[in-house]
Motif scaffolding. Structure first.
Motif, mmCIF file in Angstrom:
data_model
loop_
_atom_site.group_PDB
_atom_site.id
_atom_site.type_symbol
_atom_site.label_atom_id
_atom_site.label_comp_id
_atom_site.label_asym_id
_atom_site.label_seq_id
_atom_site.Cartn_x
_atom_site.Cartn_y
_atom_site.Cartn_z
ATOM 1 N N ALA A 145 0.834 -1.198 0.000
ATOM 2 C CA ALA A 145 0.000 0.000 0.000
ATOM 3 C C ALA A 145 0.872 1.254 0.000
ATOM 4 N N GLY A 146 1.938 1.258 0.784
ATOM 5 C CA GLY A 146 2.860 2.394 0.806
ATOM 6 C C GLY A 146 3.517 2.627 -0.540
ATOM 7 N N ILE A 147 3.927 1.560 -1.192
ATOM 8 C CA ILE A 147 4.529 1.656 -2.526
ATOM 9 C C ILE A 147 3.520 2.247 -3.505
ATOM 10 N N ALA A 148 2.291 1.765 -3.446
ATOM 11 C CA ALA A 148 1.246 2.278 -4.341
ATOM 12 C C ALA A 148 1.047 3.777 -4.141
ATOM 13 N N LEU A 149 1.062 4.229 -2.891
ATOM 14 C CA LEU A 149 0.906 5.654 -2.621
ATOM 15 C C LEU A 149 2.081 6.459 -3.179
ATOM 16 N N LEU A 150 3.285 5.975 -2.958
ATOM 17 C CA LEU A 150 4.465 6.680 -3.473
ATOM 18 C C LEU A 150 4.447 6.738 -4.994
ATOM 19 N N GLU A 151 4.014 5.660 -5.624
ATOM 20 C CA GLU A 151 3.931 5.652 -7.083
ATOM 21 C C GLU A 151 2.840 6.605 -7.581
ATOM 22 N N ARG A 152 1.748 6.743 -6.823
ATOM 23 C CA ARG A 152 0.708 7.716 -7.201
ATOM 24 C C ARG A 152 1.237 9.142 -7.144
ATOM 25 N N LEU A 153 2.207 9.385 -6.272
ATOM 26 C CA LEU A 153 2.856 10.693 -6.212
ATOM 27 C C LEU A 153 3.839 10.889 -7.374
ATOM 28 N N GLY A 154 4.102 9.817 -8.113
ATOM 29 C CA GLY A 154 5.063 9.902 -9.213
ATOM 30 C C GLY A 154 6.488 9.627 -8.780
ATOM 31 N N CYS A 155 6.663 9.037 -7.602
ATOM 32 C CA CYS A 155 7.993 8.754 -7.067
ATOM 33 C C CYS A 155 8.516 7.420 -7.588
ATOM 34 N N GLU A 156 9.815 7.274 -7.510
ATOM 35 C CA GLU A 156 10.478 6.009 -7.820
ATOM 36 C C GLU A 156 10.908 5.387 -6.492
ATOM 37 N N VAL A 157 10.378 4.219 -6.179
ATOM 38 C CA VAL A 157 10.747 3.532 -4.944
ATOM 39 C C VAL A 157 12.059 2.788 -5.215
ATOM 40 N N MET A 158 13.127 3.274 -4.580
ATOM 41 C CA MET A 158 14.477 2.734 -4.795
ATOM 42 C C MET A 158 14.692 1.407 -4.086
ATOM 43 N N GLY A 159 13.934 1.191 -3.030
ATOM 44 C CA GLY A 159 14.080 -0.033 -2.266
ATOM 45 C C GLY A 159 13.200 0.017 -1.042
ATOM 46 N N CYS A 160 13.119 -1.136 -0.391
ATOM 47 C CA CYS A 160 12.345 -1.291 0.834
ATOM 48 C C CYS A 160 13.272 -1.923 1.866
ATOM 49 N N ALA A 161 13.403 -1.278 3.017
ATOM 50 C CA ALA A 161 14.299 -1.763 4.062
ATOM 51 C C ALA A 161 13.494 -2.084 5.322
ATOM 52 N N PHE A 162 13.732 -3.272 5.846
ATOM 53 C CA PHE A 162 13.033 -3.750 7.037
ATOM 54 C C PHE A 162 14.044 -4.342 8.007
#
Length: 178
Positions: free
Chosen positions: A132-149
């Motif tokens: 869901a967070g990725i989808a929101l960032l993509e709706r902003l037009g952002c590029e998700v470089m990675g996910c860190a946990f």
């Protein structure tokens, strides 16, 4: 004397929040100065030298990590919050929970299109909140470089779900089971 790993700082609490669940508690990691520094440094390590414009953290423990990582990177921090917690105009994204649905939101003006963002949280389970967070960032037009946990619970399938989306994942430790 051997050096402690991030995993060594994480406490396991049986039967929380329900019987049969082994809760992986990162508050013990966060409370220890060495553990916290080790965690932040290791979460940042694979992204050294990459251009990252902002860090997005998932509510709530992702705020703690995301703020520390953004500080280290010299970037801004963007909270992805539960529905109804942000004061300005938002984009919203629903996602499935074990029993029902939840919604997360981000401010519509949180980041400019084209921003390169690192998404951060403490735990990867089913991956629903992260997706869901990725989808929101993509709706902003952002590029998700990675996910860190900090923690991956591989038996719950979140890693596979995010990798199927083409996401680069970085986790510090894993625990089998739920």
């Amino acid at each position: 004397m051997s050096r402690k790993t991030v995993r060594d700082y994480i406490r396991t609490i049986p039967d929380f929040p329900h019987e049969g669940i082994l809760f992986r508690d990162v508050t013990t990691l966060f409370a220890d100065a060495r553990g916290m520094r080790l965690c932040v440094d290791q979460l940042l390590d694979p992204y050294a030298g990459q251009r990252i414009d902002a860090v997005a953290g998932l509510e709530a423990r992702g705020f703690i990590l995301g703020g520390a990582i953004a500080h280290q990177l010299g970037t801004g921090f963007v909270p992805i919050r539960k529905k109804g917690k942000l004061p300005g105009p938002t984009f919203a994204q629903d996602y499935a929970l074990e029993y029902g649905q939840a919604t997360v939101e981000v401010h519509r003006d949180a980041l400019p299109a084209g921003a390169r963002v690192l998404l951060v949280d403490d735990l990867l389970a089913t991956g629903g909140t992260a997706r869901a967070g990725i989808a929101l960032l993509e709706r902003l037009g952002c590029e998700v470089m990675g996910c860190a946990f900090v923690i991956d619970l591989p038996d719950l399938g979140g890693r596979k779900a995010l990798e199927a989306m083409g996401m680069e994942l970085h986790t510090l430790c894993s625990f089998e089971g739920a």
